[in-house]
Design a protein around this motif. Sequence first.
Motif, short mmCIF file in Angstrom:
data_model
loop_
_atom_site.label_atom_id
_atom_site.label_comp_id
_atom_site.label_asym_id
_atom_site.label_seq_id
_atom_site.Cartn_x
_atom_site.Cartn_y
_atom_site.Cartn_z
N ASN A 170 -14.64 -1.95 0.07
CA ASN A 170 -13.20 -1.87 0.33
C ASN A 170 -12.75 -0.45 0.03
O ASN A 170 -13.37 0.25 -0.75
CB ASN A 170 -12.40 -2.81 -0.58
CG ASN A 170 -12.41 -4.25 -0.09
OD1 ASN A 170 -12.95 -4.55 0.96
ND2 ASN A 170 -11.82 -5.12 -0.86
N SER A 177 -9.22 1.46 -1.33
CA SER A 177 -7.95 1.08 -1.95
C SER A 177 -7.22 2.28 -2.51
O SER A 177 -7.81 3.32 -2.79
CB SER A 177 -8.18 0.04 -3.06
OG SER A 177 -8.83 0.65 -4.15
N ASN A 178 -5.91 2.10 -2.64
CA ASN A 178 -5.06 3.04 -3.37
C ASN A 178 -4.27 2.20 -4.37
O ASN A 178 -4.61 1.06 -4.63
CB ASN A 178 -4.18 3.86 -2.42
CG ASN A 178 -3.23 3.00 -1.60
OD1 ASN A 178 -2.98 1.85 -1.92
ND2 ASN A 178 -2.69 3.55 -0.53
N ALA A 189 -2.60 -0.88 -2.11
CA ALA A 189 -3.27 -1.68 -1.09
C ALA A 189 -4.78 -1.59 -1.24
O ALA A 189 -5.31 -0.62 -1.76
CB ALA A 189 -2.87 -1.19 0.30
N SER A 190 -5.44 -2.63 -0.75
CA SER A 190 -6.89 -2.65 -0.70
C SER A 190 -7.29 -3.29 0.62
O SER A 190 -6.87 -4.41 0.92
CB SER A 190 -7.47 -3.45 -1.87
OG SER A 190 -8.87 -3.46 -1.80
N ILE A 211 -3.09 5.19 4.29
CA ILE A 211 -3.63 4.78 3.00
C ILE A 211 -3.66 5.93 2.01
O ILE A 211 -3.87 5.73 0.83
CB ILE A 211 -5.03 4.16 3.16
CG1 ILE A 211 -5.42 3.41 1.90
CG2 ILE A 211 -6.08 5.20 3.50
CD1 ILE A 211 -6.30 2.24 2.09
#
Length: 135
Positions: free
Chosen positions: A79, A81-82, A85-86, A107
Motif C-alpha cells: 500500500n 499511504s500518507n 489515506a492509504s 497523495i
Amino acid sequence: MQLKELFTDESAVSPVIGVILMVAITVILAAVIGTFVLGLGDQVSESAPQASFSFDFNDSDGVDITHEGGETLEKGNLNVSNSSASVAMNFPEDTVTAGDTAQHTNIAPSGETVRVIWINPAGGGTNTIARATAP
C-alpha cells in the motif's frame, strides 16, 4: 564419619543432575509448543522484505514510486499511504520487481510524508519499507 568416606560417597549426584535436566527439557519443550500454539511461530519467520524504492514527486500532488532493487514483492501486499489515506499500489503486474513504477495522484501534497507499507500475508502486521517527504 571418616574423611575418606566423604569423598567416595557419590550417591546423591546422579539424581540431582537428572532432575535438573528433566526440568530444563520440560521448560524448553513447553516454550516451543506454546510459541506455535499461540501462532507466534509464523510471525517470527515472516519479517519485512528488503527492498528499495525511489520517489519522484510532481507538481500535481502526485508521486511516481519505483522499485529500485531488493526482493520481488507481491503487489497485493503493498500500500502507499500518507497521513490521511492509504491505497493499494497500482503496479502494472502482480509481482513487483526492480524497475517497476507505480503512479499515484493526489497523495503527495507539499510537506506530506508518503510511505510504502508492506502487509504481512500471514496476517498480524504491517511494516513501512520506504518513506519520503514531498517537497
